[in-house]
Design a protein around this motif. Structure first.
Motif, short mmCIF file in Angstrom:
data_model
loop_
_atom_site.label_atom_id
_atom_site.label_comp_id
_atom_site.label_asym_id
_atom_site.label_seq_id
_atom_site.Cartn_x
_atom_site.Cartn_y
_atom_site.Cartn_z
N VAL A 76 -114.81 -105.44 -3.78
CA VAL A 76 -113.48 -104.91 -4.65
C VAL A 76 -112.73 -106.74 -5.78
CG1 VAL A 76 -111.30 -103.80 -4.61
CG2 VAL A 76 -113.51 -103.51 -2.47
N TYR A 77 -112.80 -105.76 -7.17
CA TYR A 77 -111.58 -106.27 -7.92
C TYR A 77 -110.32 -106.03 -7.15
CZ TYR A 77 -115.35 -108.24 -9.93
OH TYR A 77 -116.46 -109.23 -9.87
N ARG A 78 -109.41 -106.84 -6.91
CA ARG A 78 -107.99 -106.21 -7.06
C ARG A 78 -107.22 -106.82 -8.79
NH1 ARG A 78 -109.79 -106.95 -2.11
NH2 ARG A 78 -110.13 -105.16 -0.70
N THR A 79 -106.58 -106.59 -8.82
CA THR A 79 -105.84 -106.63 -10.23
C THR A 79 -104.86 -105.67 -10.28
OG1 THR A 79 -107.83 -106.89 -11.22
CG2 THR A 79 -106.33 -107.98 -12.41
N GLY A 80 -103.20 -106.51 -10.62
CA GLY A 80 -101.44 -105.95 -10.15
C GLY A 80 -102.46 -104.95 -8.44
N GLY A 108 -128.58 -100.15 -14.65
CA GLY A 108 -127.71 -98.76 -15.22
C GLY A 108 -126.10 -98.84 -15.87
N PRO A 109 -125.28 -98.06 -16.03
CA PRO A 109 -124.53 -98.25 -17.04
C PRO A 109 -123.88 -99.13 -17.59
CG PRO A 109 -124.43 -96.04 -16.12
CD PRO A 109 -125.29 -96.81 -15.12
N SER A 110 -122.58 -99.46 -18.29
CA SER A 110 -121.74 -99.77 -18.22
C SER A 110 -120.18 -100.11 -17.67
CB SER A 110 -121.27 -100.24 -19.67
OG SER A 110 -120.15 -101.43 -19.99
N GLY A 111 -120.19 -100.67 -16.92
CA GLY A 111 -119.40 -101.40 -15.76
C GLY A 111 -119.75 -100.40 -14.33
N CYS A 112 -120.92 -100.48 -14.41
CA CYS A 112 -121.42 -100.23 -12.69
C CYS A 112 -122.18 -101.01 -12.03
CB CYS A 112 -122.84 -99.28 -12.59
SG CYS A 112 -123.71 -100.45 -13.28
N GLY A 113 -121.13 -102.37 -12.09
CA GLY A 113 -121.43 -103.24 -11.00
C GLY A 113 -122.51 -104.83 -11.64
N LYS A 114 -123.27 -104.17 -12.68
CA LYS A 114 -124.91 -105.03 -12.80
C LYS A 114 -124.02 -106.53 -12.87
CE LYS A 114 -125.26 -103.32 -16.24
NZ LYS A 114 -125.02 -102.20 -16.70
N THR A 115 -122.99 -107.06 -13.83
CA THR A 115 -122.93 -108.65 -13.28
C THR A 115 -122.46 -108.88 -12.50
OG1 THR A 115 -122.55 -108.25 -16.11
CG2 THR A 115 -121.27 -109.96 -15.05
N THR A 116 -121.59 -108.30 -11.85
CA THR A 116 -120.95 -108.53 -9.98
C THR A 116 -121.92 -109.00 -9.65
OG1 THR A 116 -118.87 -106.82 -10.95
CG2 THR A 116 -119.45 -107.80 -8.53
N LEU A 117 -122.72 -108.00 -9.82
CA LEU A 117 -123.93 -108.30 -8.48
C LEU A 117 -124.32 -109.93 -8.93
CD1 LEU A 117 -126.15 -107.25 -6.29
CD2 LEU A 117 -127.39 -106.00 -8.02
N GLN A 128 -107.14 -101.24 -8.11
CA GLN A 128 -108.53 -101.84 -6.79
C GLN A 128 -109.51 -101.13 -7.89
OE1 GLN A 128 -109.03 -101.07 -3.26
NE2 GLN A 128 -107.01 -102.72 -2.29
N VAL A 129 -111.55 -102.35 -8.08
CA VAL A 129 -111.92 -101.41 -8.12
C VAL A 129 -113.27 -102.04 -7.36
CG1 VAL A 129 -113.86 -101.75 -10.81
CG2 VAL A 129 -110.99 -101.51 -11.17
N ARG A 130 -114.11 -100.79 -7.00
CA ARG A 130 -115.41 -101.29 -6.76
C ARG A 130 -116.04 -101.44 -7.02
NH1 ARG A 130 -116.02 -101.31 -1.28
NH2 ARG A 130 -113.79 -100.73 -0.52
N ALA A 131 -116.54 -102.92 -7.68
CA ALA A 131 -117.49 -103.17 -8.18
C ALA A 131 -119.17 -102.83 -6.97
CB ALA A 131 -117.45 -104.52 -9.36
N LEU A 132 -118.71 -103.52 -5.86
CA LEU A 132 -120.80 -103.24 -5.20
C LEU A 132 -119.96 -102.66 -4.25
CD1 LEU A 132 -122.07 -106.52 -5.83
CD2 LEU A 132 -122.43 -104.45 -7.27
#
Ligand code: ADP
Ligand code: MG
Length: 234
Positions: free
Chosen positions: A10-14, A38-47, A17-21
């Motif tokens: 989970v990314y926490r900014t301010g 998968g589509p843009s923003g679905c967590g690929k780079t995070t993975l 919260q974004v649950r990336a994986l």
């Protein structure tokens, strides 16, 4: 071998919260070329960052060659990463003021005792990727396809066990994309582990196995069969 075991991030900014994986479990064996699509923003780079030891998950484990990556202290983890893993990115990430040859050799600055004769190997890699005549040029003097071939050579210099590729064909024409994907397939055929993440189904179709990801969760694990008998579309 890469084993991803119930990994969440989970990314926490301010206040956001974004649950990336979200509970990703996946194993990619030696000799296997797996694509996560998968589509843009679905967590690929995070993975990919999590697998590569660059972004510690909130939950779960990442094993590379049976080593629990985040159980290693920071410095050992950096050494482990430099020894075992090669990265290839969409934007190449070459050093603009270094020659092609020095870009390929750059990882040896971080890891001088890798047990690989880097200077002998760089010539073979430049030859393999048809860059011999470009060895003294800087990245700005190269085509995008040549730049990505330099990045591949750099990723392979230390004979890593694993290559992690994030949209490696995103900036390339079809012919150069095929060269890059072919090199990844060869690396797997020689016993390496390849994990490619991409939004592009044509690029993913070159892998032995395509796994879809959406909203940080794996949604499908379709075995494309081995390359000998499986003719993937595209
Ligand atoms: P992909 O590579 O599939 O496009 P990412 O892994 O880059 O997806 O991002 C997954 C989600 O996490 C997206 O919603 C993105 O906006 C968010 N995200 C990525 N990196 C950060 C970050 N450093 N801080 C906050 N949110 C992020
Ligand atoms: Mg991405």
């Amino acid at each position: 071998m890469v084993r991803i075991d119930d990994v969440s991030k989970v990314y926490r900014t301010g206040g956001e919260q974004v649950r990336a994986l979200d509970g990703v479990t996946l194993e990619v064996g030696a000799g296997e070329f797996t694509a996560v699509q998968g589509p843009s923003g679905c967590g690929k780079t995070t993975l990919l960052l999590a697998v590569g030891g660059l972004l510690e998950p909130d939950h779960g484990r990442v094993l590379v060659d049976d080593e629990d990556v985040y159980a290693l202290p920071l410095e050992r983890r950096a050494q482990f990463r430099a020894l075992k893993i090669g990265f290839v990115f969409q934007q190449f990430h070459l050093v603009p003021y270094l020659s092609v040859r020095d870009n390929v050799l750059a990882p040896t600055l971080a890891l001088p005792c890798a047990g690989v004769d880097a200077h002998a190997r760089v010539d073979a890699l430049l030859e393999k990727f048809k860059l011999t005549s470009r060895a003294a040029h800087t990245p700005g003097e190269l085509s995008t396809g040549e730049r990505q071939r330099v990045a591949l050579a750099r990723a392979m210099l230390h004979e890593p066990r694993v290559i992690l590729a994030d949209e490696p064909t995103g900036n390339l024409d079809e012919i150069n994309a095929a060269t890059v994907l072919g090199a990844l397939a060869d690396f797997a055929e020689d016993g390496g582990t390849v994990l490619l993440v991409t939004h592009d189904s044509a690029a993913a179709s070159e892998a032995d196995r395509i796994i879809r990801i959406d909203g940080g969760r794996l949604v499908d694990d379709r075995d494309e069969g081995s390359r000998q008998d499986g003719q993937a579309a595209g």
